[in-house]
Design a protein around this motif. Structure first.
Motif, PDB file in Angstrom:
ATOM      1  N   LEU A  34       2.476  -4.443   0.679  1.00 29.77           N
ATOM      2  CA  LEU A  34       1.765  -3.666   0.175  1.00 29.77           C
ATOM      3  C   LEU A  34       1.834  -3.438  -1.114  1.00 29.77           C
ATOM      4  CD1 LEU A  34       3.009  -0.573   2.670  1.00 29.77           C
ATOM      5  CD2 LEU A  34       0.873  -1.763   2.502  1.00 29.77           C
ATOM      6  N   GLU A  35       2.925  -3.974  -1.765  1.00 25.78           N
ATOM      7  CA  GLU A  35       2.954  -4.242  -3.070  1.00 25.78           C
ATOM      8  C   GLU A  35       1.996  -5.290  -3.891  1.00 25.78           C
ATOM      9  OE1 GLU A  35       7.803  -3.217  -4.696  1.00 25.78           O
ATOM     10  OE2 GLU A  35       7.241  -5.246  -3.391  1.00 25.78           O
ATOM     11  N   ASN A  36       1.574  -6.440  -3.217  1.00 24.10           N
ATOM     12  CA  ASN A  36       0.719  -7.186  -3.430  1.00 24.10           C
ATOM     13  C   ASN A  36      -0.537  -6.751  -3.409  1.00 24.10           C
ATOM     14  OD1 ASN A  36       2.225  -9.345  -3.713  1.00 24.10           O
ATOM     15  ND2 ASN A  36       2.157 -10.080  -1.681  1.00 24.10           N
ATOM     16  N   LEU A  37      -0.949  -5.734  -2.218  1.00 23.25           N
ATOM     17  CA  LEU A  37      -2.175  -5.241  -2.114  1.00 23.25           C
ATOM     18  C   LEU A  37      -2.402  -4.088  -3.262  1.00 23.25           C
ATOM     19  CD1 LEU A  37      -2.956  -4.529   1.653  1.00 23.25           C
ATOM     20  CD2 LEU A  37      -4.302  -5.920   0.097  1.00 23.25           C
ATOM     21  N   TYR A  38      -1.407  -3.339  -3.468  1.00 20.82           N
ATOM     22  CA  TYR A  38      -1.663  -2.170  -4.169  1.00 20.82           C
ATOM     23  C   TYR A  38      -0.607  -2.261  -5.584  1.00 20.82           C
ATOM     24  CZ  TYR A  38      -3.513  -0.543   0.159  1.00 20.82           C
ATOM     25  OH  TYR A  38      -4.239  -0.387   1.362  1.00 20.82           O
ATOM     26  N   PRO A  39      -1.118  -2.993  -6.342  1.00 21.44           N
ATOM     27  CA  PRO A  39       0.197  -3.502  -7.539  1.00 21.44           C
ATOM     28  C   PRO A  39       0.396  -2.641  -8.349  1.00 21.44           C
ATOM     29  CG  PRO A  39      -1.729  -4.880  -7.734  1.00 21.44           C
ATOM     30  CD  PRO A  39      -2.088  -3.835  -6.604  1.00 21.44           C
ATOM     31  N   HIS A  40      -0.349  -1.235  -8.221  1.00 19.48           N
ATOM     32  CA  HIS A  40       0.134  -0.140  -9.376  1.00 19.48           C
ATOM     33  C   HIS A  40       0.675   0.940  -8.458  1.00 19.48           C
ATOM     34  CE1 HIS A  40      -2.241  -2.550 -12.305  1.00 19.48           C
ATOM     35  NE2 HIS A  40      -3.243  -2.505 -11.391  1.00 19.48           N
ATOM     36  N   SER A  41       1.052   0.504  -7.300  1.00 13.88           N
ATOM     37  CA  SER A  41       1.672   1.651  -6.456  1.00 13.88           C
ATOM     38  C   SER A  41       3.236   2.055  -7.067  1.00 13.88           C
ATOM     39  CB  SER A  41       1.788   1.409  -5.034  1.00 13.88           C
ATOM     40  OG  SER A  41       0.710   0.867  -4.607  1.00 13.88           O
ATOM     41  N   GLU A  42       3.614   3.428  -6.460  1.00 18.35           N
ATOM     42  CA  GLU A  42       5.036   3.538  -6.810  1.00 18.35           C
ATOM     43  C   GLU A  42       5.406   3.734  -5.327  1.00 18.35           C
ATOM     44  OE1 GLU A  42       5.284   7.141  -9.071  1.00 18.35           O
ATOM     45  OE2 GLU A  42       7.477   7.720  -8.481  1.00 18.35           O
ATOM     46  N   ILE A  43       6.570   3.312  -5.180  1.00 15.15           N
ATOM     47  CA  ILE A  43       7.515   3.248  -3.905  1.00 15.15           C
ATOM     48  C   ILE A  43       8.518   4.080  -4.095  1.00 15.15           C
ATOM     49  CG2 ILE A  43       8.525   1.830  -2.398  1.00 15.15           C
ATOM     50  CD1 ILE A  43       6.870  -0.204  -3.180  1.00 15.15           C
TER      51      ILE A  43
END
Ligand SMILES: Cc1cc2nc3c(=O)[nH]c(=O)nc-3n(C[C@H](O)[C@H](O)[C@H](O)COP(=O)(O)O)c2cc1C
Length: 203
Positions: free
Chosen positions: A32-41
Motif C-alpha cells: 500500500l505504501e508503494n501504491l499510495y506513496p503520499h499516504s498517512e498510516i
C-alpha cells in the motif's frame, strides 16, 4: 482511487513480532505504501490499552449525547477515540489469527467499543444503516488447522457481518489458513492474494 490515503492498521494477534498475521500485514502495508506513496498510516495494536465495555459504559452509551454528564463522556472517551480513527481512515487493514474458532478477545473488545448506535450505525426506516461509508477494509486471517469458509470458521463470516453493519462494504479477505499443515504453502497463497489485489509497482 485517489493516491492520497489515510490508512489505519489494526493488529489483533497476541504473538507480537513473531505473528504470521502481522508479518502478512507488513507485506500488505508495504504494497500500500508503494501504491499510495503520499499516504498517512496510523497503527493500533489491539493488545494495548483495550478495555471491555461494562455497565457504566452501556448506560453512558444509551444516554442521549446532549444529556450525558462529564463522567459519562469520560466513560465513552476511549470509544470515541477508536471511532475517530475509523472515521479518519479511507482504508483499513486488519490482521487477526483465529483463536478457538473465532476472533481474539481483544478484537471483540474493540468491536464492542466501535459499534455504537447513532455514531457508527443507526436504525432507519429500512432497518440498520451503517454510517462508515466509502471505506475499504483488507482483513488478513491466519489459522492453524481450520480451513477458512468451512463450518468451523467463525471469523470471516462474523467480521464481514460486523464491518458491513457499520457501513464498510468493500471487504477483502486475505487468508493464510491451515498453517499447521504447510506453513510455507499457506503463507505463499496469502502473498499471491496480496499481489493479485495490489500488484507491486515498479520502483
Ligand atoms: C490461543 C490460540 C487459539 C487458537 N485456536 C485455533 C483454532 O481454533 N483453530 C485454528 O485453526 N487455529 C487456532 N490457533 C492457531 C492460530 O490461528 C495460528 O497459529 C495462526 O497462524 C496464528 O497467527 P499469528 O501468528 O498471527 O498469531 C490458535 C492459536 C492460539 C494461540
Amino acid at each position: 482511487m485517489s493516491d492520497k490515503k489515510h490508512i489505519l492498521r489494526l493488529d489483533a494477534s497476541a504473538s507480537g513480532s513473531h505473528s504470521a498475521s502481522r508479518k502478512l500485514g507488513n507485506v500488505l502495508t508495504g504494497q500500500l505504501e508503494n501504491l499510495y506513496p503520499h499516504s498517512e498510516i496510523r497503527q493500533r495494536d489491539l493488545n494495548q490499552e483495550l478495555a471491555f465495555i461494562d455497565n457504566n459504559w452501556i448506560a453512558a452509551n444509551f444516554t442521549a449525547s446532549d444529556e450525558r454528564d462529564d463522567s459519562q463522556n469520560q466513560q465513552l472517551a476511549f470509544s470515541d477515540r477508536l471511532i475517530a480513527e475509523l472515521q479518519w481512515a479511507d482504508h483499513i487493514l486488519l490482521t487477526t489469527p483465529m483463536y478457538n474458532f473465532g476472533i481474539p478477545a481483544t478484537l471483540k473488545a474493540w468491536i464492542d467499543l466501535v459499534c455504537r448506535a447513532g455514531v457508527t450505525f443507526r436504525y432507519g426506516p429500512n432497518g440498520p444503516e451503517g454510517l462508515l461509508t466509502n471505506k475499504r477494509i483488507d482483513i488478513v486471517i491466519t489459522t492453524g488447522g481450520a480451513p477458512l469458509r468451512s463450518p468451523v470458521d467463525f471469523v470471516s463470516g462474523y467480521l464481514k457481518q460486523v464491518f458491513s453493519f457499520i457501513g464498510i462494504e468493500d471487504i477483502n479477505f486475505i487468508g493464510a489458513d491451515q498453517m499447521n499443515l504447510d506453513a510455507d504453502a499457506s503463507y505463499a497463497r496469502a502473498l499471491t492474494q496480496i499481489e493479485q489485489r495490489y500488484p507491486a509497482v515498479a520502483a
